[in-house]
Scaffold this active site. Sequence first.
Site, PDB file in Angstrom:
ATOM      1  N   GLU A 320      -5.009 -18.263  25.110  1.00 43.51           N
ATOM      2  CA  GLU A 320      -3.935 -17.524  24.422  1.00 43.51           C
ATOM      3  C   GLU A 320      -3.643 -16.210  25.143  1.00 43.51           C
ATOM      4  O   GLU A 320      -2.491 -15.834  25.333  1.00 43.51           O
ATOM      5  CB  GLU A 320      -4.316 -17.237  22.963  1.00 43.51           C
ATOM      6  N   TRP A 352      26.723 -20.498  18.334  1.00 45.51           N
ATOM      7  CA  TRP A 352      25.879 -19.927  17.277  1.00 45.51           C
ATOM      8  C   TRP A 352      26.705 -19.470  16.094  1.00 45.51           C
ATOM      9  O   TRP A 352      27.894 -19.182  16.237  1.00 45.51           O
ATOM     10  CB  TRP A 352      25.078 -18.729  17.817  1.00 45.51           C
ATOM     11  N   ASN A 387       0.981 -15.301  14.480  1.00 42.95           N
ATOM     12  CA  ASN A 387       1.665 -16.127  15.480  1.00 42.95           C
ATOM     13  C   ASN A 387       2.319 -17.375  14.889  1.00 42.95           C
ATOM     14  O   ASN A 387       3.454 -17.708  15.206  1.00 42.95           O
ATOM     15  CB  ASN A 387       0.690 -16.514  16.589  1.00 42.95           C
ATOM     16  N   TRP A 428      10.534 -16.316  21.527  1.00 41.97           N
ATOM     17  CA  TRP A 428      11.842 -16.695  20.977  1.00 41.97           C
ATOM     18  C   TRP A 428      12.429 -17.868  21.758  1.00 41.97           C
ATOM     19  O   TRP A 428      13.011 -18.774  21.184  1.00 41.97           O
ATOM     20  CB  TRP A 428      12.794 -15.493  20.949  1.00 41.97           C
TER      21      TRP A 428
HETATM   22  P1  FAD Z   1      -4.722 -13.605  19.107  1.00 43.41           P
HETATM   23  O1  FAD Z   1      -4.520 -14.962  18.562  1.00 43.41           O
HETATM   24  O2  FAD Z   1      -6.010 -12.953  18.862  1.00 43.41           O
HETATM   25  O3  FAD Z   1      -4.464 -13.740  20.675  1.00 43.41           O
HETATM   26  C1  FAD Z   1      -5.008 -12.808  21.596  1.00 43.41           C
HETATM   27  C2  FAD Z   1      -3.924 -12.249  22.483  1.00 43.41           C
HETATM   28  O4  FAD Z   1      -3.350 -13.274  23.277  1.00 43.41           O
HETATM   29  C3  FAD Z   1      -2.767 -11.629  21.737  1.00 43.41           C
HETATM   30  O5  FAD Z   1      -3.079 -10.334  21.320  1.00 43.41           O
HETATM   31  C4  FAD Z   1      -1.672 -11.685  22.795  1.00 43.41           C
HETATM   32  O6  FAD Z   1      -1.794 -10.635  23.716  1.00 43.41           O
HETATM   33  C5  FAD Z   1      -1.977 -12.985  23.506  1.00 43.41           C
HETATM   34  N1  FAD Z   1      -1.171 -14.065  22.944  1.00 43.41           N
HETATM   35  C6  FAD Z   1      -1.524 -14.919  21.956  1.00 43.41           C
HETATM   36  N2  FAD Z   1      -0.522 -15.811  21.744  1.00 43.41           N
HETATM   37  C7  FAD Z   1       0.467 -15.498  22.598  1.00 43.41           C
HETATM   38  C8  FAD Z   1       1.754 -16.041  22.862  1.00 43.41           C
HETATM   39  N3  FAD Z   1       2.233 -17.107  22.211  1.00 43.41           N
HETATM   40  N4  FAD Z   1       2.519 -15.448  23.800  1.00 43.41           N
HETATM   41  C9  FAD Z   1       2.058 -14.383  24.493  1.00 43.41           C
HETATM   42  N5  FAD Z   1       0.847 -13.831  24.289  1.00 43.41           N
HETATM   43  C10 FAD Z   1       0.067 -14.376  23.358  1.00 43.41           C
HETATM   44  N6  FAD Z   1       3.109 -11.146  21.254  1.00 43.41           N
HETATM   45  C11 FAD Z   1       3.140  -9.859  21.602  1.00 43.41           C
HETATM   46  O7  FAD Z   1       2.110  -9.319  22.045  1.00 43.41           O
HETATM   47  N7  FAD Z   1       4.281  -9.121  21.486  1.00 43.41           N
HETATM   48  C12 FAD Z   1       5.437  -9.661  20.998  1.00 43.41           C
HETATM   49  O8  FAD Z   1       6.455  -8.967  20.933  1.00 43.41           O
HETATM   50  C13 FAD Z   1       5.420 -11.021  20.598  1.00 43.41           C
HETATM   51  N8  FAD Z   1       6.519 -11.594  20.059  1.00 43.41           N
HETATM   52  C14 FAD Z   1       6.478 -12.934  19.702  1.00 43.41           C
HETATM   53  C15 FAD Z   1       7.638 -13.531  19.181  1.00 43.41           C
HETATM   54  C16 FAD Z   1       7.634 -14.876  18.825  1.00 43.41           C
HETATM   55  C17 FAD Z   1       8.897 -15.520  18.271  1.00 43.41           C
HETATM   56  C18 FAD Z   1       6.450 -15.637  18.982  1.00 43.41           C
HETATM   57  C19 FAD Z   1       6.435 -17.087  18.601  1.00 43.41           C
HETATM   58  C20 FAD Z   1       5.311 -15.053  19.493  1.00 43.41           C
HETATM   59  C21 FAD Z   1       5.306 -13.702  19.860  1.00 43.41           C
HETATM   60  N9  FAD Z   1       4.148 -13.066  20.373  1.00 43.41           N
HETATM   61  C22 FAD Z   1       4.197 -11.749  20.746  1.00 43.41           C
HETATM   62  C23 FAD Z   1       2.914 -13.828  20.611  1.00 43.41           C
HETATM   63  C24 FAD Z   1       1.880 -13.848  19.458  1.00 43.41           C
HETATM   64  O9  FAD Z   1       2.510 -14.176  18.266  1.00 43.41           O
HETATM   65  C25 FAD Z   1       1.134 -12.535  19.290  1.00 43.41           C
HETATM   66  O10 FAD Z   1       0.643 -12.093  20.530  1.00 43.41           O
HETATM   67  C26 FAD Z   1      -0.057 -12.699  18.328  1.00 43.41           C
HETATM   68  O11 FAD Z   1       0.402 -13.118  17.078  1.00 43.41           O
HETATM   69  C27 FAD Z   1      -0.790 -11.390  18.193  1.00 43.41           C
HETATM   70  O12 FAD Z   1      -1.838 -11.494  17.290  1.00 43.41           O
HETATM   71  P2  FAD Z   1      -3.356 -11.392  17.775  1.00 43.41           P
HETATM   72  O13 FAD Z   1      -3.523 -10.227  18.672  1.00 43.41           O
HETATM   73  O14 FAD Z   1      -4.206 -11.469  16.572  1.00 43.41           O
HETATM   74  O15 FAD Z   1      -3.468 -12.727  18.648  1.00 43.41           O
END
Ligand code: FAD
Length: 518
Positions: A320, A352, A387, A428
């Site tokens: 992730e 859209w 997420n 997105w």
């Molecule tokens: P954990 O599950 O603990 O994951 C650890 C780290 O992995 C996260 O902190 C993040 O840095 C990275 N990560 C995990 N999943 C993703 C992913 N799908 N894409 C990129 N990195 C990821 N993340 C952001 O940091 N900033 C945003 O602006 C952002 N916008 C998002 C918009 C959408 C529509 C979606 C679907 C996802 C987005 N994400 C974004 C990815 C993800 O949702 C978040 O990083 C995550 O929810 C953060 O929670 P956590 O730190 O507990 O994640």
Amino acid sequence: PRPIDDLNSALSETEKERQGIKVKDAVVHWFKCDLRTRDNKGLHLASEKAKEKGVPLIGLYIVSPQDFEAHLTAPVRVDFVLRTLEVLKEDLGKLDIPLYVETVERRKAIPGRILELLEEWGASHLYANVEYEVDELRREAKMVRSCLEKGIAMDAVPDTCVVSPGELTSGTGKQYSVYSPWFRSWTAHVHSNSHLLNLLDPPSKNPESSRKTFSKLFEHKIPSALENKKLTAEEKKRFVSMWPAGEQEAHNRLQKFCDERIPSYQKLRNFPSDAATSSLSVHFASGTLSARTAIRAARDHNTTKKLDAGKDGVQTWISEVAWRDFYKHVLAHWPYVCMNKPFKPEYTNISWEYNSEHFAAWCEGRTGYPIVDAAMRQLNTCGYMHNRLRMIAASFLAKHLLIDWRMGERYFMEHLVDGDFASNNGGWGFSASTGVDPQPYFRIFNPLLQSEKFDAEGTFIRKWVKELEGVQGKAIHEPYERGAGPQAKKNGYPERIVDHKESRERCLSRYKEGLGRE
Ligand code: FAD
């Protein structure tokens, strides 16, 4: 040329001349999204240079209200950054290193002002970590060249990713646009370059005289809020307790996550009421934690040094964190994603909807779909969304409401404490099917099934949608259809603004039409 190539060529063109520059009175590190002392490559190199010549190191951060505006930075994120700067100033102060924070209103004025400051301090070397957004890359390339005209060496170093953009190419020499093969290549690259996970020391202590020489910089205050990004007193209080700032906080959170939650991460990460994820995104976005440090800590909790083997929870979490690298690679390689364009050009022709009532209902969590509404209310209250919910809410906007995904992307940036252009744009694009390695356009999340699967007991919904607090059993997922309508109505919870089946059909035909498919 792509902005990243222009920066790389500015750095290589000027390398010889930069090396010839003698260290004068100071070396400066320009902080941006890397607000930490530990494991910070630019800062580390700046400190080495300063130590070698026995001159002081100065930390610099420019607050630009216009820059925050241009990046749609959420007030909660600006507040987090300003609070982090306070902590960073204190941490650097313990090493007799001043952190000078100046407000420069116009973003275009930033490079000129930095040059003035460097000359004022007699600084001969400027270090910074590279950021991959187009504007930043262009600005850095210009700065490398204009610093040289003033006899100053600027080094912009890759640090934010574990594997830097440009390092990985497919067998045919191309940039990967699909995550799975990219991830295999990413892990193989880290395995064969083990130094990539070596952590860098914090800067050395400055000569004691720096306290006196730079007393004005030590005394200079950090703004506590910005006019254009103000929070109410209530919001400020809430966010301070929800999102404590500083790199020590990031390290504590990382440690706790690795000790307690990483073992069950794979099993529980999709369930929003379980708080099973790390909540570290805010720290990655502001740079209070490096991705290297995080991967290294996770690896140290595994039974193997391999990143794609051993404990399930550790492997999944590492993969992730790697998504973050992936989206930054995409940004560096295909900079047009920064310009409001879908990654896949064929998606440009989708027609859209711009229904402002529907958009407002989505923003405010009044769509009549409890899981979507709970998600949006979490975002509006916490500056954060789980997420799984980001995917559900984004898919609902783009596919059920057929609203231009860029409006949702923007709304997220304007409200997220962890707002990061590359990850947000990537997320997105994934959800709306217009991005890199997206879900297929005909895969349309059914909010009801998502709700029943990932919030089976309705715990998360009841927490955020107070109107449904008293609704029992499965009716929580669709109150009006499962006999809890009178109760929902009495408490002011709205009926569905669109029908699932009809929206699904409309979406499929609109996407097909846009793509010119039968
Ligand atoms: P954990 O599950 O603990 O994951 C650890 C780290 O992995 C996260 O902190 C993040 O840095 C990275 N990560 C995990 N999943 C993703 C992913 N799908 N894409 C990129 N990195 C990821 N993340 C952001 O940091 N900033 C945003 O602006 C952002 N916008 C998002 C918009 C959408 C529509 C979606 C679907 C996802 C987005 N994400 C974004 C990815 C993800 O949702 C978040 O990083 C995550 O929810 C953060 O929670 P956590 O730190 O507990 O994640």
